[in-house]
Write an enzyme that holds these catalytic residues in place. Structure first.
Site, PDB file in Angstrom:
ATOM      1  N   LYS A 181      27.364  32.023  41.683  1.00  0.00           N
ATOM      2  CA  LYS A 181      26.792  31.571  40.403  1.00  0.00           C
ATOM      3  C   LYS A 181      27.840  30.730  39.677  1.00  0.00           C
ATOM      4  O   LYS A 181      28.979  31.170  39.464  1.00  0.00           O
ATOM      5  CB  LYS A 181      26.423  32.803  39.583  1.00  0.00           C
TER       6      LYS A 181
HETATM    7  O1  G3P Z   1      21.929  36.822  34.006  1.00  0.00           O
HETATM    8  C1  G3P Z   1      21.532  35.791  33.196  1.00  0.00           C
HETATM    9  C2  G3P Z   1      20.517  36.170  32.148  1.00  0.00           C
HETATM   10  O2  G3P Z   1      19.410  36.800  32.714  1.00  0.00           O
HETATM   11  C3  G3P Z   1      21.084  36.883  30.960  1.00  0.00           C
HETATM   12  O3  G3P Z   1      20.098  37.392  30.115  1.00  0.00           O
HETATM   13  O4  G3P Z   1      19.473  38.994  28.346  1.00  0.00           O
HETATM   14  O5  G3P Z   1      21.857  38.231  28.526  1.00  0.00           O
HETATM   15  O6  G3P Z   1      20.085  36.681  27.705  1.00  0.00           O
HETATM   16  P1  G3P Z   1      20.405  37.829  28.600  1.00  0.00           P
END
Ligand code: G3P
Length: 218
Positions: free
Chosen positions: A83
């Site tokens: 990533k």
């Molecule tokens: O992993 C990336 C993403 O899904 C993060 O989500 O909930 O931290 O905005 P969030």
């Protein structure tokens, strides 16, 4: 639509993998920090639990550092997707790694223009963050629609749209209606997908009526 789970909690992943519904896993530095474990250990364990792509994020922000860290991460298992952040050095590293046959998930995508760049850089996945856009009053699902429209205009682009930062089941349903390739769900949202009060009520009714028959199925 493929379902990934967005967590580094291996107990959660094990239990969800048993459902047969998991196609992959995504992690990020915040999720690794929350696990309290070493990234190499936790990613190796996840790769053993789930045969599909497991995203593991670099921490470097310069090209050489990203390539160095990507080599460490991809050596963990053949199903690691490296990533990389959607910054110029990240996309340069994406091109290098993609040319070497490494799966890359380009993360922190917040615009259709950025998603176009990720696809041109050879990303296997691009991760637009719908919840974080909604949080600041922008249209997260509108971004998914725009990216899918653009990618469909150019069939040579093979990047899959991985909807990230999902907050609730409606995000999942809307992503599926638009034809997004992948949704990465927090475990709680994946469990919410099962729930409907009429399912619970209907099952209770069937079981009560069945008990009255005195039958067993054998
Ligand atoms: O992993 C990336 C993403 O899904 C993060 O989500 O909930 O931290 O905005 P969030």
């Amino acid at each position: 639509m493929k379902f990934f789970v967005d967590t580094a909690d291996t107990a959660e992943i094990k239990s969800l993998a048993a459902s047969g519904l998991l196609d992959g896993v995504t992690t990020n530095p915040s999720l690794i920090a929350k696990s309290g474990r070493k990234i190499l250990d936790v990613v190796a364990e996840i790769c053993d639990l789930v045969p599909g792509p497991v995203s593991a994020e670099v921490a470097a922000t310069d090209y050489d550092g990203m390539i160095r860290e990507a080599k460490v991460l991809r050596a963990i298992a053949s199903n690691v997707a490296v990533k990389l952040p959607l910054i110029p050095d990240g996309l340069r590293a994406c091109r290098t790694l993609a040319d070497q046959g490494t799966m890359v998930n380009v993360t922190l995508c917040f615009s259709a223009a950025q998603a176009l760049l990720a696809a041109k850089a050879g990303a296997s996945f691009v991760s637009p963050f719908v919840g974080r856009l909604d949080d600041i009053g922008q249209d997260g699902m509108g971004l998914i629609a725009d990216i899918l429209t653009i990618y469909r205009n150019y069939p040579a682009l093979k990047t899959e749209v991985l909807v990230a930062s999902i907050r609730h089941p409606i995000h999942v349903v809307q992503s599926a209606k638009l034809g997004a390739h992948v949704a990465t769900l927090p475990p709680a949202v994946l469990r919410q997908l099962f729930a409907h009060p009429l399912t619970d009520k209907g099952l209770a009714g069937f079981l009560a009526d069945w008990a009255k028959t005195g039958q067993t199925i054998a």
